[in-house]
Design an enzyme around this catalytic site. Structure first.
Site, short mmCIF file in Angstrom:
data_model
loop_
_atom_site.label_atom_id
_atom_site.label_comp_id
_atom_site.label_asym_id
_atom_site.label_seq_id
_atom_site.Cartn_x
_atom_site.Cartn_y
_atom_site.Cartn_z
CG ASP A 146 -2.28 0.57 0.98
OD1 ASP A 146 -2.38 1.45 0.11
OD2 ASP A 146 -3.23 0.20 1.67
CG ASP A 206 -9.52 2.20 -0.75
OD1 ASP A 206 -8.47 2.30 -1.43
OD2 ASP A 206 -9.53 1.89 0.45
C1 GAL Z 1 -6.14 1.30 1.47
C2 GAL Z 1 -6.24 0.30 0.35
C3 GAL Z 1 -7.37 -0.66 0.71
C4 GAL Z 1 -7.05 -1.34 2.02
C5 GAL Z 1 -6.80 -0.30 3.10
C6 GAL Z 1 -6.29 -0.94 4.39
O1 GAL Z 1 -5.14 2.20 1.19
O2 GAL Z 1 -6.48 0.94 -0.86
O3 GAL Z 1 -7.57 -1.59 -0.32
O4 GAL Z 1 -5.93 -2.15 1.86
O5 GAL Z 1 -5.84 0.64 2.69
O6 GAL Z 1 -6.07 0.01 5.40
#
Ligand code: GAL
Length: 474
Positions: A146, A206
């Site tokens: 991430d 997301d």
């Molecule tokens: C976001 C990511 C999500 C999930 C989340 C977890 O940045 O895009 O898919 O992994 O973090 O905190």
């Protein structure tokens, strides 16, 4: 334009032989807990879901990666290595990986190219080698990586590339083949540079369980400003598809990586059945990373019959390149669009998408459907009549789904109703015209004719067009 297509198709064919790290020949299929469970993760959840993947026959369909997302850790130990939260994972991570491997599945985990993950847990920035080593020792087969807390090492492709490459190199150094799913939400034109270092890369903020509504949290309209840097969250299916329209071509460009449109929301309850069919179909035909995001221990018949449709999954696992949008009218909240692609067996694929909230009669001319066929076959294509197969035409009925979900179905019953891609790959199945992969024949179209469809609100008409035998050299 046509010449370009020929050159690029040959390039793709030449490059499809293998990937830079030996994994990810096809988009990853599997499950990830985040969309349904957020930080509520545990050993029971991960292993219970893995068991369901096996029991329900999803493993044979190709769903092989079980991915644990954020919120699993409890900082670093005195030796500097990442430690699991033992309240959530009392037997540690290697135990989870071993159990998943015993079931014949693969295990995925999560970290961030920052000092912390998005959930505020320990990140891997500047700890790439030791963390990659830890993941490899645990038996991890997939890493989602991430972008939170990145210390400002972003807003320039070079900074992002270097930061994500560090983990790519570290994973390679372990000697364990690990599918590397880069998740920087589509920043810094990731689709232009990630093919050499990752197996998949997210192209947007997301996803939310929402079809075509505008949410202030996802400020970039996929059409208006593709290079908008406010990636956001709660992005709708249509918003992400609009973004994919500008980047679809990058996925598989070097035969070694895929656009990741984010985990699926099918079955999470806030979209209509038609919207979920559209979402599932488009993630397939766009060759997105293909991870379920629902609670698979607890599914409705409708959900099960969507996620097991082999005629749709085949698109994701078979096509050499993602579909392309030929035309589009409207905006993210209400639109119509035509997407086309080619199956590895030469069939043409087309999807008419109704992005609005009212049913529509829609049509596509073969002129448009064949717009991207190479100049080598263009002439014969123009003289070809096609049989039309509706890829949702043989959707599993609810009583069959119920029998499998209840656990009452025996192996013969499951084998009869589900496709087994571990026995015969989707590509080979299509070569043999396996009826499970073709959908239902609903008619035919004369050379350069027009195909019409009644498309429900938020729905899709997605067809396989087979050149009629004896009439074509296509
Ligand atoms: C976001 C990511 C999500 C999930 C989340 C977890 O940045 O895009 O898919 O992994 O973090 O905190």
């Amino acid at each position: 334009m046509k010449q370009w297509v020929v050159v690029i198709s040959s390039f793709l064919a030449a490059c499809n032989a293998g990937t830079w790290n030996g994994v990810g020949e096809r988009p990853a299929m599997g499950w990830n807990d985040w969309n349904s469970f957020g930080c509520e993760v545990s050993e029971d959840l991960v292993l219970g879901s893995a068991k369901k993947i096996v029991d329900l026959g999803l493993k044979e369909l190709g769903y092989e990666y079980v991915v644990l997302d954020d919120c699993w850790s409890k900082g670093r130990g005195s030796d500097g290595t990442l430690q699991p939260d033992l309240d959530k994972f009392p037997n540690g991570m290697k135990h989870v990986a071993d159990k998943i491997h015993d079931m014949g599945l693969k295990y995925g985990m999560y970290s961030s190219a920052g000092t912390q993950t998005c959930g505020g847990y320990e990140g891997s920035l500047d700890h790439e080698e030791e963390d990659a080593k830890t993941f490899a020792e645990w038996g991890v087969d997939y890493l989602k990586y991430d972008n939170c807390h990145n210390q400002g090492l972003t807003r320039s492709p070079k900074l992002s590339y270097d930061r994500f490459k560090s983990m790519s190199d570290a994973l390679n150094k372990t000697g364990r083949p690990i599918y590397y799913a880069l998740c920087n939400w589509g920043e810094d034109l990731v689709w232009d540079w990630a093919q050499d270092i990752a197996n998949a890369w997210r192209i947007s903020g997301d996803i939310g369980d929402v079809f075509n509504k505008y949410f202030v949290h996802c400020p970039c309209d996929g059409n208006e400003n593709r290079y908008c840097t406010k990636t956001g969250f709660q992005c709708s299916v249509m918003n992400i598809m609009d973004k994919a329209a500008y980047t679809e071509f990058r996925g598989s460009l070097k035969g070694s990586g895929w656009n990741d449109l984010d985990m699926l929301e099918v079955g999470n309850g806030k979209m209509s059945d038609e919207a979920y069919k559209t979402h599932f179909s488009m993630w397939a035909i766009l060759k997105s990373n293909f991870l379920l995001g629902n609670d698979i221990r607890n599914m409705t018949e409708d959900t099960f019959s969507i996620i097991t449709n082999p005629a749709i999954i085949a698109l994701n696992q078979d096509m050499n390149a993602a579909a392309t949008r030929v035309w589009y009218y409207g905006d993210t909240t209400d639109s119509i669009g035509l997407w086309v692609g080619t199956s590895s067996n030469g069939d043409q694929l087309m999807a008419l998408v109704n992005g609005g909230n009212e049913p529509r009669k829609m049509n596509a001319t073969l002129e448009d459907v064949l717009f991207y066929v190479s100049s080598e076959v263009e002439e014969s294509a123009r003289k070809t009549a096609f049989d039309i197969y509706d890829l949702w035409g043989n959707r599993m009925d609810n009583s069959t789904a119920e029998a499998i979900l209840s656990g009452d179905a025996d192996d013969d019953f499951k084998a009869k109703h589900l496709y087994n891609a571990t026995e015969t790959s989707y590509k080979d199945g299509l070569k043999k015209n396996d009826p499970k992969l073709l959908g239902k024949k609903i008619g035919s179209v004369e050379p350069m004719g027009t195909i019409t469809a009644d498309v429900p609100a938020q729905g899709i008409a997605i067809y396989r067009l087979k050149p009629q035998s004896g009439k074509s050299e296509l």
